[in-house]
Design a protein around this motif. Structure first.
Motif, mmCIF file in Angstrom:
data_model
loop_
_atom_site.group_PDB
_atom_site.id
_atom_site.type_symbol
_atom_site.label_atom_id
_atom_site.label_comp_id
_atom_site.label_asym_id
_atom_site.label_seq_id
_atom_site.Cartn_x
_atom_site.Cartn_y
_atom_site.Cartn_z
ATOM 1 N N ARG A 237 -12.747 5.026 7.255
ATOM 2 C CA ARG A 237 -13.299 4.763 5.381
ATOM 3 C C ARG A 237 -14.261 6.001 4.960
ATOM 4 O O ARG A 237 -15.004 6.118 4.934
ATOM 5 C CB ARG A 237 -13.325 3.529 4.677
ATOM 6 N N GLU B 251 0.980 -1.492 -0.021
ATOM 7 C CA GLU B 251 -0.170 0.328 0.009
ATOM 8 C C GLU B 251 0.874 1.465 -0.113
ATOM 9 O O GLU B 251 1.491 1.377 0.245
ATOM 10 C CB GLU B 251 -0.892 -0.068 1.397
ATOM 11 N N LEU C 263 -6.226 11.101 0.723
ATOM 12 C CA LEU C 263 -6.714 9.845 0.842
ATOM 13 C C LEU C 263 -7.274 9.073 -0.283
ATOM 14 O O LEU C 263 -8.320 9.623 -0.781
ATOM 15 C CB LEU C 263 -7.533 9.681 1.899
ATOM 16 N N HIS C 264 -6.843 7.972 -1.635
ATOM 17 C CA HIS C 264 -7.861 7.764 -2.137
ATOM 18 C C HIS C 264 -9.154 7.613 -1.939
ATOM 19 O O HIS C 264 -9.787 8.477 -0.576
ATOM 20 C CB HIS C 264 -7.508 6.301 -2.709
ATOM 21 N N ASP D 165 -3.077 5.323 0.679
ATOM 22 C CA ASP D 165 -4.512 3.736 0.880
ATOM 23 C C ASP D 165 -4.710 4.497 2.132
ATOM 24 O O ASP D 165 -6.202 3.828 2.646
ATOM 25 C CB ASP D 165 -4.256 2.674 0.296
ATOM 26 N N GLY E 121 -9.921 4.959 1.000
ATOM 27 C CA GLY E 121 -9.348 5.015 1.811
ATOM 28 C C GLY E 121 -9.015 5.347 3.428
ATOM 29 O O GLY E 121 -10.012 5.575 3.627
#
Ligand SMILES: C[S@@+](CC[C@H](N)C(=O)[O-])C[C@H]1O[C@@H](n2cnc3c(N)ncnc32)[C@H](O)[C@@H]1O
Length: 282
Positions: A277, A57, A152-153, A127, A156
């Motif tokens: 998340r 990651e 973050l993605h 990630d 992520g």
């Protein structure tokens, strides 16, 4: 735009961008010592295991200090991912760079200097983003979480580990049992003493869904253990924060160290980890 330089309180960990070398040396020594303690190794081991990382990651250690979390991840046998470590203190970043070279990890970690309220150039790259005892020191935790969301993605994950420093206490033989010295310690060492109580709401308000949490009590009863590496740091950091004279800080720490030798020491603080998340926009 919010910036750490707007800080009003005396928190020395929040002023590392402008602290003197003596304070920065004391901070670096404390961060390195506590990272080696079994309690912190347990905490980090438990959140890394909850993350179930695949080993490749892209991870950001935000508010990295000397990079203890970045180095723990990079030194795992099966690790082949990319780690970025960012801190607002050029001194701590330079210390981290030196340590990763000494430990043979320099090709696995990129160190950068930056303010967690605005790290514009790295948007959408990570990630996993870890804040290990950062949020208790920042000017505006909500802005830092919004920034984390952008770094973050889209889905992520963020790990927030920190103390509930309004629960931090060192008992003393003063008539109030340490109430006043606890208050001074709280403002000298932390800016957001209640932030972890607010964190589930802050995460939700800033685009995250809470997935995992764990609570800890770091309590030393009788002998100082986890808190023992804080004591020498307090001799430097309480005067540096301007809340005690050098002689008062010395007397305070002498008594705490004496209590530990007499098996009458008591210090405690609650800590929490939360993993959340990013929620994809519909
Ligand atoms: C208690 S230390 C934790 C360091 C490291 N994560 C560890 O656990 O060893 C808090 C760190 O946050 C950094 N810091 C404080 N405010 C910051 C900000 N706005 N942006 C980036 N780093 C910040 C400080 O320089 C310090 O290194």
């Amino acid at each position: 735009m919010v910036s750490q330089k707007q800080l009003k309180g005396p928190d020395v960990f929040a002023r590392t961008f402008a602290a003197d070398e003596k304070s920065l040396l004391a901070i670096a020594a404390r961060l390195e010592a506590r990272a080696k303690h079994g309690f912190f190794q347990q905490v980090v081991g438990e959140y890394l295991s909850a993350l179930q990382l695949g080993g490749n990651e892209s991870v950001l250690d935000l508010g990295c200090g000397t990079g203890v979390i970045a180095r723990m991840i990079a030194s795992q046998d099966d690790w082949s991912g990319r780690i970025t470590a960012i801190d607002i203190s050029p001194y701590l970043v330079d210390t981290g760079k030196r340590l990763v070279s000494e430990e043979g990890l320099a090709d696995k970690i990129d160190f950068l200097t930056g303010d967690a309220h605005s790290i514009n150039e790295l948007q959408g790259q990570f990630d996993v983003l870890i804040m290990h005892t950062l949020v208790s020191h920042v000017v505006d935790p909500a802005t830092v979480l919004q920034e984390a969301r952008r770094l973050l993605h889209p889905e992520g994950r963020i790990v927030v580990f920190d103390g509930d420093f309004d629960s931090l206490t060192y008992a003393t033989d003063a008539p109030d049992g340490g109430v006043e010295t606890d208050r001074l310690q709280a403002i000298a060492g932390h800016t957001q003493g209640r932030v972890m109580r607010l964190m589930p709401r802050l995460l939700s308000d800033n685009g995250f869904r809470l997935e995992w949490s764990k609570a800890y009590v770091a309590a030393d009863i009788g002998r100082a253990d986890f808190w023992s590496s804080t004591l020498p740091a307090l001799r430097v950091l309480l005067p540096s924060a301007g809340v005690m004279s050098e002689s008062d800080a010395s007397e305070y720490v002498d008594k705490l160290e004496g209590a530990s030798m007499n098996n009458t020491f008591f210090a405690s603080c609650n800590f929490y980890t939360m993993i959340a998340r990013g929620i994809q926009a519909a």
